[in-house]
Enzyme design. Structure first.
Site, PDB file in Angstrom:
ATOM      1  N   SER A 111       0.946  -1.415  -0.020  1.00  0.00           N
ATOM      2  CA  SER A 111       0.029  -0.114  -0.034  1.00  0.00           C
ATOM      3  C   SER A 111       0.739   1.104   0.052  1.00  0.00           C
ATOM      4  CB  SER A 111      -0.956   0.079   1.123  1.00  0.00           C
ATOM      5  OG  SER A 111      -1.580   1.424   1.253  1.00  0.00           O
ATOM      6  N   MET A 145     -12.216   4.222  -0.802  1.00  0.00           N
ATOM      7  CA  MET A 145     -12.719   4.549   0.570  1.00  0.00           C
ATOM      8  C   MET A 145     -13.718   5.776   0.524  1.00  0.00           C
ATOM      9  SD  MET A 145      -9.802   3.243   3.206  1.00  0.00           S
ATOM     10  CE  MET A 145      -8.727   3.294   1.829  1.00  0.00           C
ATOM     11  N   HIS A 168      -1.372  -1.512  -4.170  1.00  0.00           N
ATOM     12  CA  HIS A 168      -2.499  -0.915  -3.500  1.00  0.00           C
ATOM     13  C   HIS A 168      -2.564   0.490  -3.233  1.00  0.00           C
ATOM     14  CE1 HIS A 168      -6.171  -1.980  -1.073  1.00  0.00           C
ATOM     15  NE2 HIS A 168      -5.833  -1.012  -0.214  1.00  0.00           N
ATOM     16  N   GLY A 209      -2.824  -3.359   9.337  1.00  0.00           N
ATOM     17  CA  GLY A 209      -2.043  -3.932  10.362  1.00  0.00           C
ATOM     18  C   GLY A 209      -1.477  -5.433  10.421  1.00  0.00           C
ATOM     19  N   ASP A 216      -6.353  -6.207   4.585  1.00  0.00           N
ATOM     20  CA  ASP A 216      -5.822  -4.881   4.594  1.00  0.00           C
ATOM     21  C   ASP A 216      -5.905  -4.260   5.913  1.00  0.00           C
ATOM     22  OD1 ASP A 216      -5.137  -2.600   3.866  1.00  0.00           O
ATOM     23  OD2 ASP A 216      -6.987  -1.827   2.636  1.00  0.00           O
ATOM     24  N   ASP A 272      -4.898   3.522  -1.831  1.00  0.00           N
ATOM     25  CA  ASP A 272      -5.782   3.956  -1.039  1.00  0.00           C
ATOM     26  C   ASP A 272      -6.375   5.276  -1.377  1.00  0.00           C
ATOM     27  OD1 ASP A 272      -6.250   1.700   0.833  1.00  0.00           O
ATOM     28  OD2 ASP A 272      -4.150   2.468   1.562  1.00  0.00           O
ATOM     29  N   MET A 307     -11.387  -5.775   5.655  1.00  0.00           N
ATOM     30  CA  MET A 307     -10.681  -4.726   6.202  1.00  0.00           C
ATOM     31  C   MET A 307     -10.519  -5.358   7.635  1.00  0.00           C
ATOM     32  SD  MET A 307      -9.973  -2.333   4.246  1.00  0.00           S
ATOM     33  CE  MET A 307      -9.292  -1.112   5.695  1.00  0.00           C
ATOM     34  N   MET A 345      -9.151   7.829  -0.523  1.00  0.00           N
ATOM     35  CA  MET A 345      -9.965   8.304   0.559  1.00  0.00           C
ATOM     36  C   MET A 345     -10.730   9.791   0.459  1.00  0.00           C
ATOM     37  SD  MET A 345      -7.455   7.702   3.931  1.00  0.00           S
ATOM     38  CE  MET A 345      -6.625   5.889   3.814  1.00  0.00           C
ATOM     39  N   GLY A 379       1.181  -1.848   4.222  1.00  0.00           N
ATOM     40  CA  GLY A 379       1.627  -0.361   3.946  1.00  0.00           C
ATOM     41  C   GLY A 379       3.021  -0.362   4.850  1.00  0.00           C
ATOM     42  N   SER A 380       2.925   0.060   6.157  1.00  0.00           N
ATOM     43  CA  SER A 380       3.931   0.309   7.114  1.00  0.00           C
ATOM     44  C   SER A 380       4.964  -0.630   6.964  1.00  0.00           C
ATOM     45  CB  SER A 380       3.415   0.404   8.535  1.00  0.00           C
ATOM     46  OG  SER A 380       2.685   1.098   8.430  1.00  0.00           O
ATOM     47  N   HIS A 391      -8.382   0.850  -4.122  1.00  0.00           N
ATOM     48  CA  HIS A 391      -9.180   0.594  -2.942  1.00  0.00           C
ATOM     49  C   HIS A 391      -9.944   2.058  -2.654  1.00  0.00           C
ATOM     50  CE1 HIS A 391      -9.525  -0.176   1.684  1.00  0.00           C
ATOM     51  NE2 HIS A 391     -10.748  -0.153   1.099  1.00  0.00           N
ATOM     52  N   GLY A 418      -9.137   4.179   6.557  1.00  0.00           N
ATOM     53  CA  GLY A 418      -9.011   5.650   7.033  1.00  0.00           C
ATOM     54  C   GLY A 418      -7.711   6.036   7.205  1.00  0.00           C
ATOM     55  N   PHE A 419      -6.738   5.078   7.981  1.00  0.00           N
ATOM     56  CA  PHE A 419      -5.529   5.461   8.384  1.00  0.00           C
ATOM     57  C   PHE A 419      -4.558   4.185   8.100  1.00  0.00           C
ATOM     58  CE2 PHE A 419      -8.390   8.343  10.439  1.00  0.00           C
ATOM     59  CZ  PHE A 419      -7.831   9.503  10.098  1.00  0.00           C
ATOM     60  N   GLY A 420      -3.190   4.448   7.987  1.00  0.00           N
ATOM     61  CA  GLY A 420      -2.351   3.379   7.804  1.00  0.00           C
ATOM     62  C   GLY A 420      -1.785   3.214   9.117  1.00  0.00           C
TER      63      GLY A 420
END
Ligand code: DX5
Ligand code: ZN
Length: 226
Positions: free
Chosen positions: A8, A68, A33, A177, A175, A35, A137, A37, A197-198, A66, A142-144
């Site tokens: 992501s 959102m 990916h 965590g 998607d 995202d 999800m 928003m 992502g992270s 994706h 909304g947030f990584g």
């Protein structure tokens, strides 16, 4: 079953976005990916069509978009025009879920439907035969950088079992965590398209991707006869 890594770019360094995408591409990630928003469906605003169009020129990898956004049906043509290969919309956000999934497919893209952590997996049942991919999800969208919500694992398992029962070959994406610690757990639960992502962009991108691709390879080898 194909196992796919979908880094992501929300967690990438936006000041060097093209460069970071090239690294992810060269390291062998199959998807990217993306995202989007809108500040309405989710509290945050990320980026939109012009950014996607710009990064389309640096890679040929599959753009896993994706959305959102509230009423995603308003923007499907725009995301197709800027280079999406697959578009995932939220069941909670769409006024015409089945029609929109049909439309995405008619246009030759892969269609995904996503549910947020509080939406029961049963919300996907009416479109099981329509969509190509289901995104469970595993954090609030909304947030990584959030922590994995454990209660989402049972939704992945349930969906996986139902798809097996009905003999339906569909992708299950997770998607939010996902880390080195819970990566094999989500695969065991039945997910095959893994967004991160992270865990990929914070740190050494190439090393992280190599690590996760190898894990996918081992998992696939162990499960080829299932
Ligand atoms: C969250 C996004 C995710 C996010 C995942 O709303 O849909 O794709 O980038 O980030 P990590 O892997 O850091 O949780
Ligand atoms: Zn996402």
């Amino acid at each position: 079953m194909k196992y796919i890594l979908s880094p992501s770019i929300l967690a990438a360094d936006f000041a060097r976005l093209g460069e970071e995408i090239k690294k992810a591409d060269a390291a062998g990630a199959q998807y990217l990916h993306i995202d989007v928003m809108d500040g309405v469906f989710v509290p945050s605003i990320s980026f939109g069509m012009p950014v996607i169009k710009a990064i389309r020129s640096v890679t040929d990898k599959f753009f896993d978009v994706h959305l959102m956004i509230q009423e995603p049906e308003r923007y499907i043509d725009d995301f197709i025009a800027c280079g999406a290969d697959g578009i995932t919309i939220h069941a909670e956000a769409s006024k015409s879920l089945i029609e929109t999934v049909d439309y995405i497919k008619e246009k030759g893209l892969r269609a995904g439907v996503s549910i947020s952590p509080n939406t029961p997996v049963e919300a996907l049942f009416p479109i099981l035969d329509k969509a190509d991919m289901f995104l469970i999800m595993t954090v609030e969208p909304g947030f990584g950088g959030q922590s994995y919500i454990d209660s989402c694992t049972s939704k992945v398992k349930k969906l996986h079992e139902i798809l097996l029962e009905r003999n339906m070959q569909k992708d299950i994406q997770v998607d939010g965590g996902i880390t080195r610690d819970n990566f094999s757990m989500v695969l065991e639960a039945g997910a095959n398209v893994i967004v991160m992502g992270s865990s990929i962009f914070k740190g050494n991108i190439e090393e992280n991707i190599k690590y996760f691709l190898q894990e996918l390879h081992f998992f696939q080898k162990d499960h080829t006869n299932e």
